[in-house]
Scaffold this active site. Structure first.
Site, PDB file in Angstrom:
ATOM      1  N   ALA A 106       1.879  -0.168  -2.350  1.00  0.00           N
ATOM      2  CA  ALA A 106       1.791  -1.264  -3.418  1.00  0.00           C
ATOM      3  C   ALA A 106       2.257  -2.561  -2.893  1.00  0.00           C
ATOM      4  O   ALA A 106       2.736  -2.493  -1.590  1.00  0.00           O
ATOM      5  CB  ALA A 106       2.196  -0.822  -4.754  1.00  0.00           C
ATOM      6  N   LYS A 107       1.972  -3.531  -3.651  1.00  0.00           N
ATOM      7  CA  LYS A 107       2.668  -4.813  -3.337  1.00  0.00           C
ATOM      8  C   LYS A 107       2.506  -5.677  -4.438  1.00  0.00           C
ATOM      9  O   LYS A 107       1.609  -5.548  -5.250  1.00  0.00           O
ATOM     10  CB  LYS A 107       1.983  -5.496  -2.080  1.00  0.00           C
ATOM     11  CG  LYS A 107       3.012  -6.579  -1.292  1.00  0.00           C
ATOM     12  CD  LYS A 107       3.761  -5.848  -0.450  1.00  0.00           C
ATOM     13  CE  LYS A 107       4.882  -6.761   0.351  1.00  0.00           C
ATOM     14  NZ  LYS A 107       5.426  -6.087   1.442  1.00  0.00           N
TER      15      LYS A 107
END
Ligand code: NAD
Length: 405
Positions: free
Chosen positions: A94-95
């Site tokens: 994720a980011k």
């Protein structure tokens, strides 16, 4: 996406899985109204992109920058998925990002942005769901605010909801220099493959921040002579090698490595072209391009920075038989110790630095060898091998979950 396309062809990726991996699983866009110090409200845009969680909870940093875009966050979330898979830790990728200018914000404005952002994404993160971490212009203080806001919502302390925390709040020993430690382990293993003895070998490092300066320390511990280093103000060279402790002291005092006694100043681009065994780019992306790649004389490049070589440069380096340890492997030491922090938090334990480093060593060596073997199996570069290995692992998890009939 180009990397996914070429890897899919190489590993004969199942077309259904390939289709699934073209898009993130979930994209969250939030608006954050924040009262600024001048008394007026400013609305910031924030993102959290959850790319894939077939191998475990989503995992990835949060960056604060005026130029953050959704596309950039999507790309970074994809790379996090491959990075966690390459070092075989049970995380997806994720980011997150908030479009803001942290350099022109007060500490309390940054705190209010962080707390509002956390509240807005709170339903989508959590220790078994998505575990954020620091990235560009966020740090252990930012993680402490996230931990506090998330814990207030839950009604109890949840240290395992973020990593990169201060030690006092459940952070891990060894996290501070784990990226450099992992990078130097990779450089060491690469040297082993090329039969280059490290005692007396030479190195150059672009960037003397967290990753670069600690890389210098660990290379020296292995007997490598660090001949040149650079930062945003310039580059320095010494034939007899630099002392990392003295270099750091000089940088702390003057703000730059430039001017260190007993060294000569060289052109910043020269650092990439020196006749050394190991080159560690630890500054910016796109440092090695089609323009300068043919002048690189190092035998090994260990990419501490994200994306320091362009795809065109990569082809030239491969032709010239430079062994490039790709970023998703070479800088995965940081996320590996993040994982160890999470494990300690879940078990309410605190390990010694030696315990943490021993686990990091074991995971990095296993990852390097697995990537190297995969690159041999397909007769491709170490970068393509690392991607093939990581995407195969993600694809296998997706298939075993049996998501479609
Ligand atoms: P940092 O901010 O601590 O250090 C960056 C260094 O690069 C500074 O010394 C700066 O002066 C130097 N620099 C900037 N522009 C330069 C230029 N044009 N030429 C030479 N030097 C220049 O950052 P960091 O944490 O060490 O990260 C460096 C790179 O490693 C980044 O690409 C980052 O994404 C990557 N990375 C870091 C970590 C980590 O845990 N620190 C983890 C994964 C990836």
């Amino acid at each position: 996406m180009k990397q996914l396309e070429s890897t899919a062809r190489l590993i004969k990726l199942d077309p259904d899985v390939h289709e699934m991996l073209k898009n993130p699983k979930r994209v969250l866009i939030v608006s954050l109204p924040v009262k600024m110090d001048h008394g007026k409200v400013q609305v910031f845009q924030g993102f959290r992109v959850q790319f894939n969680d077939a191998r475990g909870p989503f995992k990835g940093g949060i960056r604060y920058h005026p130029k953050v875009t959704l596309d950039e966050v999507k790309a970074l979330a994809t790379w996090m998925t491959w990075k966690c898979s390459v070092v075989d830790i049970p995380y997806g990728g994720a980011k997150g990002g908030v479009v803001c200018d942290p350099k022109n914000m007060s500490l309390s404005e940054k705190e209010r942005v962080t707390r509002r952002y956390t509240a807005m994404i709170a339903d989508f993160i959590g220790p078994y769901r998505d575990v954020p971490a620091p990235d560009v212009y966020t740090d252990s203080q930012t993680m402490s605010w996230i931990l506090d806001t998330y814990s207030q919502i839950k009604g109890y302390q949840v240290p395992e909801c973020v990593t990169g925390k201060p030690i006092a709040l459940g952070g891990s020993e060894g996290r501070n220099n784990s990226t450099a430690r992992g990078c130097v382990i990779c450089a060491r293993e690469a040297a082993k493959q090329l039969k280059i003895p490290l005692k007396g070998a030479t190195a150059a490092i672009q960037g003397y921040g967290n990753a670069g300066s600690w890389s210098a320390v660990f290379l020296r511990e292995l007997g490598v002579k660090v001949e040149a280093v650079s930062d945003s103000r310039g580059a320095i060279y010494s034939k007899i090698g630099l002392d990392p402790a003295k270099t750091q002291k000089h940088k702390d005092k003057t703000g730059s490595v430039v001017g260190l006694g007993g060294t000569e100043q060289i052109e910043p681009e020269e650092i990439l072209e020196l006749d050394v065994d190991i080159l560690i780019p630890a500054a910016l992306e796109n440092a090695i391009t089609a323009r300068n790649a043919s002048r690189v004389r190092a035998k090994i490049i260990a990419e501490a920075a994200n994306g320091p070589a362009t795809p065109e440069a990569d082809e030239i380096l491969e032709r010239n038989k430079v062994l490039v340890v790709p970023d998703i492997l070479a800088n995965a030491g940081g996320v590996t110790v993040s994982y160890l922090e999470w494990v300690q938090n879940l078990n309410r334990e605190h390990w010694s630095e030696d315990q943490v480093n021993a686990q990091l060593e074991q995971k990095m060596v296993a990852a390097f060898n697995a990537c190297y073997e995969t690159s041999r199996k397909y007769d491709v570069s170490l970068r393509s091998g690392a991607l093939a290995l990581s995407i195969t692992r993600v694809a296998d998890a997706i298939k075993m979950l049996g998501i479609w009939p």
